[in-house]
Design a protein around this motif. Structure first.
Motif, mmCIF file in Angstrom:
data_model
loop_
_atom_site.group_PDB
_atom_site.id
_atom_site.type_symbol
_atom_site.label_atom_id
_atom_site.label_comp_id
_atom_site.label_asym_id
_atom_site.label_seq_id
_atom_site.Cartn_x
_atom_site.Cartn_y
_atom_site.Cartn_z
ATOM 1 N N TYR A 30 41.643 -6.445 13.666
ATOM 2 C CA TYR A 30 40.536 -6.083 14.551
ATOM 3 C C TYR A 30 39.210 -6.151 13.790
ATOM 4 N N MET A 31 39.180 -5.570 12.589
ATOM 5 C CA MET A 31 37.959 -5.549 11.785
ATOM 6 C C MET A 31 37.497 -6.961 11.440
ATOM 7 N N LEU A 32 38.430 -7.793 11.044
ATOM 8 C CA LEU A 32 38.086 -9.174 10.690
ATOM 9 C C LEU A 32 37.490 -9.923 11.880
ATOM 10 N N MET A 33 38.052 -9.701 13.046
ATOM 11 C CA MET A 33 37.608 -10.433 14.244
ATOM 12 C C MET A 33 36.279 -9.917 14.801
ATOM 13 N N LEU A 93 33.613 -10.906 3.964
ATOM 14 C CA LEU A 93 32.638 -10.269 4.849
ATOM 15 C C LEU A 93 31.900 -9.142 4.141
ATOM 16 N N LEU A 94 32.585 -8.427 3.247
ATOM 17 C CA LEU A 94 31.952 -7.332 2.515
ATOM 18 C C LEU A 94 30.916 -7.840 1.514
ATOM 19 N N MET A 95 30.897 -9.131 1.275
ATOM 20 C CA MET A 95 29.856 -9.731 0.443
ATOM 21 C C MET A 95 28.958 -10.639 1.267
ATOM 22 N N ASP A 96 29.012 -10.443 2.589
ATOM 23 C CA ASP A 96 28.144 -11.171 3.514
ATOM 24 C C ASP A 96 28.344 -12.681 3.430
ATOM 25 N N LYS A 97 29.620 -13.091 3.237
ATOM 26 C CA LYS A 97 29.959 -14.518 3.192
ATOM 27 C C LYS A 97 30.670 -14.902 4.493
ATOM 28 N N LYS A 98 30.022 -14.636 5.605
ATOM 29 C CA LYS A 98 30.652 -14.819 6.915
ATOM 30 C C LYS A 98 30.988 -16.278 7.215
ATOM 31 N N SER A 99 30.217 -17.185 6.666
ATOM 32 C CA SER A 99 30.410 -18.598 7.003
ATOM 33 C C SER A 99 31.359 -19.313 6.044
ATOM 34 N N HIS A 100 31.941 -18.590 5.118
ATOM 35 C CA HIS A 100 32.870 -19.244 4.189
ATOM 36 C C HIS A 100 34.074 -19.771 4.966
ATOM 37 N N PRO A 101 34.517 -20.992 4.685
ATOM 38 C CA PRO A 101 35.639 -21.574 5.446
ATOM 39 C C PRO A 101 36.909 -20.728 5.438
ATOM 40 N N PHE A 143 37.474 -3.452 -1.719
ATOM 41 C CA PHE A 143 37.531 -2.396 -0.702
ATOM 42 C C PHE A 143 37.146 -1.052 -1.289
ATOM 43 N N ALA A 144 37.720 -0.727 -2.454
ATOM 44 C CA ALA A 144 37.434 0.574 -3.055
ATOM 45 C C ALA A 144 35.968 0.673 -3.454
ATOM 46 N N ALA A 145 35.395 -0.426 -3.951
ATOM 47 C CA ALA A 145 33.977 -0.421 -4.331
ATOM 48 C C ALA A 145 33.073 -0.235 -3.119
ATOM 49 N N SER A 146 33.539 -0.645 -1.955
ATOM 50 C CA SER A 146 32.737 -0.514 -0.728
ATOM 51 C C SER A 146 32.886 0.862 -0.084
ATOM 52 N N GLY A 147 33.644 1.752 -0.738
ATOM 53 C CA GLY A 147 33.930 3.043 -0.103
ATOM 54 C C GLY A 147 34.805 2.860 1.113
ATOM 55 N N PHE A 148 35.576 1.784 1.118
ATOM 56 C CA PHE A 148 36.418 1.398 2.252
ATOM 57 C C PHE A 148 35.580 1.176 3.514
ATOM 58 N N TYR A 149 34.806 0.074 3.427
ATOM 59 C CA TYR A 149 34.067 -0.466 4.573
ATOM 60 C C TYR A 149 32.875 0.407 4.983
ATOM 61 N N GLN A 150 32.272 1.107 4.008
ATOM 62 C CA GLN A 150 31.070 1.894 4.326
ATOM 63 C C GLN A 150 29.792 1.148 3.956
ATOM 64 N N HIS A 151 29.901 0.207 3.033
ATOM 65 C CA HIS A 151 28.726 -0.573 2.639
ATOM 66 C C HIS A 151 29.192 -1.861 1.975
ATOM 67 N N GLY A 210 41.095 5.793 13.273
ATOM 68 C CA GLY A 210 39.829 6.360 13.737
ATOM 69 C C GLY A 210 38.703 6.187 12.740
ATOM 70 N N ILE A 211 38.997 6.394 11.464
ATOM 71 C CA ILE A 211 37.967 6.261 10.427
ATOM 72 C C ILE A 211 37.457 4.826 10.366
ATOM 73 N N ARG A 212 38.362 3.867 10.412
ATOM 74 C CA ARG A 212 37.945 2.477 10.304
ATOM 75 C C ARG A 212 37.188 1.995 11.542
ATOM 76 N N LEU A 213 37.621 2.437 12.716
ATOM 77 C CA LEU A 213 36.875 2.045 13.920
ATOM 78 C C LEU A 213 35.497 2.690 13.944
ATOM 79 N N TYR A 214 35.401 3.899 13.431
ATOM 80 C CA TYR A 214 34.083 4.549 13.358
ATOM 81 C C TYR A 214 33.166 3.764 12.421
ATOM 82 N N ARG A 215 33.694 3.343 11.272
ATOM 83 C CA ARG A 215 32.867 2.602 10.317
ATOM 84 C C ARG A 215 32.490 1.216 10.837
ATOM 85 N N MET A 216 33.318 0.671 11.700
ATOM 86 C CA MET A 216 33.004 -0.629 12.298
ATOM 87 C C MET A 216 31.989 -0.512 13.433
#
Length: 701
Positions: free
Chosen positions: A328-331, A280-288, A234-242, A61-67
């Motif tokens: 799910y999060m990755l996709m 993705l947490l570093m906004d590198k969405k297009s990385h191969p 992950f820990a530095a991002s507050g677990f997908y909060q930023h 629930g926490i991860r889906l809320y953050r997504m």
């Protein structure tokens, strides 16, 4: 009994059937889109969500809320909140009891799995038997509650702070058994403002798992290493909060890219998903590698089961939630992550939050209106950590401002080095000024260019009007500012006396004391007047009170717009701040009592109608005049504490802007207010620091 030939035919038949089945599955997987996989996982888990154990349901629930930010996931997250609070409640009475801690540590160690990982951890814990209690139980639960916006009782934070985590988290055997978990502990300690072991852990991790020895790592240890690296992020991002900074963590992405073949071949599906999310947490969405991780997980997806099975092929919902929610999060990675959930801020949920926590006295209230020195210091440390770690991202002016103030508040010499950079910036400018100063035409042109650069906002237009037809005075005022900065660092430009002679005849008095100019530049007027005094040009400080009262008579306060009131209060704070030479000296309360009295009379309006910068400066005005127990100071501290964003660890603008450079001024002020030192430091006086003196331009040597 079946003959040998018949048994052989039967085995061949089974392999043919299985082969067709796997081939069909593979073919079906190849035709799936990423969204198909995500939808399948979501349908599988949400249709049976109630079957999941509390911790697993909360994790989902926490991860889906953050997504998604979708409030339908809040009940599951709240379930986690209740469970964690209940577990903390169960241990809190014993956290200062050595026998309880020993017994609890033994229980937790004994409850570990009997597999390879459990054995490795039990072996590592022999040197640190109580670490599991302090880190994996007390700290973990405290950090989880804090992430929901819960203010923890002092007893819990004190107990966490009393334990020395550093030996365990930098121990090679511990890292090779707990790599990811230790990353979590390190960042949770930082999140709570208790300790900053981030650099120490990075160094210890790299020593435990040096890249040059990767070829010697077993598959188990390679997985542990990669898993640990993902958890730095992950820990530095507050677990997908930023998102997090690629400047800080790019080295990890480089490692993943260099080892992508082994990751894709040897890592578990959980780890593969985490590697993709790290980009993705570093906004590198297009990385191969993001695409490669997605493709690997599509192939692993079981269409009939609607989930990715375990390495051994098991399709168990509870044990498979972790890898599937990560997939799910990755996709479906969103454009914007949602922090929280902070239940007290959500009207739909705050009525369900427990009214008591842990000691039956501590209310779950993120913004308590009482003064709490420990909480203030924790918040200040978070602001400092945020700006220290992102210092190089700041604009030059923000770097200069931040470093000078942090030096004066802390005396930490590493902040002083930025002053050398600023001296070069100023000196180059003053060198040019010295060559052309005698030309009145040049000075007027400089002033006109400065006025033209003012913004076209309402305030900018007001300032342009105030400076209209003032000849070279705008240039003269800017020169005062440049000379004052050098003066703060104990330096004088070679052309200093030439500049001072010019300023003495620049005829600035009438401009600075005029109501029109004060209404446009209230704070700056205070600065200029005190700088002129400090540099022995002229002393008009005795006229400031009358000039301000002429521009802003108290009798007209009720008629002031919000903007005008902000400007007035801002100007008054700067009389005190400028007198202190910007946090270098304490000043007389008697001399400035008229200002302090004004702040006290208008305390409510200041709290409700002024910006965070101004509220912080009002509070600092009381601290600089040694009025440390004044009720208005306390009100300003509470207001600033409440303004700190729970996940970004700093004060955002009134419109929610989180730009670091634009927010530096209010945040360094917030730091000063919430963590006022026992001693202020002058300067930095650069000639008193031999190493810094050697780096100065030659004419200051």
């Amino acid at each position: 009994m079946m003959s040998f030939d018949n048994r052989l035919l039967y085995i061949v038949f089974i392999f043919v059937i299985l082969g067709h089945s796997y081939a069909a599955q593979a073919k079906e997987s190849e035709s799936l889109s990423y969204q198909d996989v995500a939808n399948g996982i979501q349908q599988t888990f949400e249709s049976r969500l109630f079957e999941l154990p509390p911790r697993i349901q909360g994790h989902y629930g926490i991860r889906l809320y953050r997504m998604t930010g979708d409030e339908k996931y809040l009940p599951s997250a709240l379930y986690d909140y209740y469970v964690v609070a209940d577990r903390m409640h169960a241990i809190v009475d014993g956290i200062d009891n050595k026998s309880f801690i020993k017994e609890r540590s033994e229980y937790l160690t004994g409850a570990m799995s009997k597999g390879k990982r459990g054995k490795a951890r039990r072996k590592a814990l022999k040197a640190f038997p109580e670490f599991i209690f302090y880190a994996d139980e007390l700290l973990r639960h405290a950090a989880r509650l804090n992430a929901f916006g819960v203010e923890l009782p002092g007893k819990i934070k004190r107990t966490i702070a009393q334990y020395d985590y550093l030996p365990a988290i930098t121990d090679k055997t511990m890292i090779q058994a707990w790599a990811a978990q230790i990353a979590n502990y390190v960042y949770w300690l930082h999140q709570l403002g208790i300790a900053d072991h981030r650099v120490a852990y990075k160094e210890a991790f790299l020593a435990a798992y040096p890249d040059k020895e990767d070829d010697k790592l077993s598959r188990w240890h390679f997985r542990n290493k990669v898993y640990g690296l993902t958890h730095f992020i992950f820990a530095a991002s507050g677990f997908y909060q930023h998102n997090v900074s690629s400047n800080e963590f790019g080295w990890i992405l480089d490692y993943f890219d260099q080892n992508k073949r082994r990751i894709l071949n040897d890592a578990t599906d959980d780890i593969v998903a985490e590697v993709g999310i790290s980009f993705l947490l570093m906004d590198k969405k297009s990385h191969p590698l993001v695409e490669l991780t997605k493709q690997r997980l599509v192939r692993a997806y079981n269409v009939e089961a609607g989930m990715i099975p375990s390495v051994s092929g098991k399709l168990i919902l509870s044990s498979g939630e972790h890898r599937n929610v990560l997939t799910y999060m990755l996709m479906t990675w969103p454009e914007q992550l949602t922090p929280g959930p902070f239940f007290n801020e959500l009207e739909s949920m705050n009525k369900y939050v427990p009214v008591q926590l842990l000691d039956n006295k501590q209310k779950i209230n993120k913004a308590k209106n009482i003064e709490n020195k420990e909480t203030y210091q924790q918040s200040a440390n978070k602001i400092r950590a945020e700006y220290d770690s992102n210092f190089l991202k700041l604009k030059t002016s923000a770097q200069n401002h931040y470093a000078a103030r942090m030096y004066r508040l802390t005396g930490d010499t590493h902040y002083a080095s930025q002053a050398v950079n600023e001296v070069y910036q100023i000196s180059e400018r003053l060198d040019d000024y010295a060559n052309s100063l005698d030309s009145a035409t040049w000075r007027v042109e400089q002033a006109r260019a400065m006025i033209d650069r003012l913004p076209t906002t309402k305030r900018g237009k007001r300032r342009k009007n105030a400076l209209a037809n003032t000849g070279d005075k705008r240039f003269a005022l800017y020169l005062v500012y440049q000379l004052a900065k050098l003066n703060e660092y104990g330096l004088e430009h070679p052309a200093h006396q030439q500049f001072i002679r010019y300023l003495k005849q620049a005829d600035l008095h009438d401009l600075l004391m005029s109501p029109q100019f004060i209404k446009a530049y209230a704070a700056q007027v205070a600065n200029y007047v005190y700088w002129l005094k400090t540099m022995d040009v002229v002393d008009w400080t005795g006229e400031l009170k009358m000039a301000f009262e002429s521009a802003y008579p108290d009798a007209y306060d009720q008629k002031l717009t919000k903007s005008e009131f902000n400007n007035k209060v801002y100007g008054l704070t700067h009389i005190i701040l400028a007198d202190s030479n910007y946090y270098q000296n304490l000043v007389s309360a008697t001399e400035h009592q008229w200002i302090l009295d004004y702040f006290e009379r208008h305390e409510d309006r200041i709290v409700n109608k002024t910006k965070a910068d101004i509220q912080a400066e009002v509070g600092l005005s009381f601290l600089l005049t040694e009025q440390g127990q004044h009720k208005t100071l306390k009100a300003m501290k509470v207001s600033i504490q409440n303004a700190i964003h729970p996940t970004k660890d700093r004060v955002l603008s009134s419109k929610g802007n989180d730009d670091l450079s634009k927010g530096e001024h209010r945040n360094v002020l917030a730091y000063a207010l919430l963590n006022w030192p026992d001693k202020l430091f002058k300067g930095p006086i650069l000639n008193e620091h031999p190493e810094l003196k050697r780096r100065l331009p030659s004419h200051y040597q």
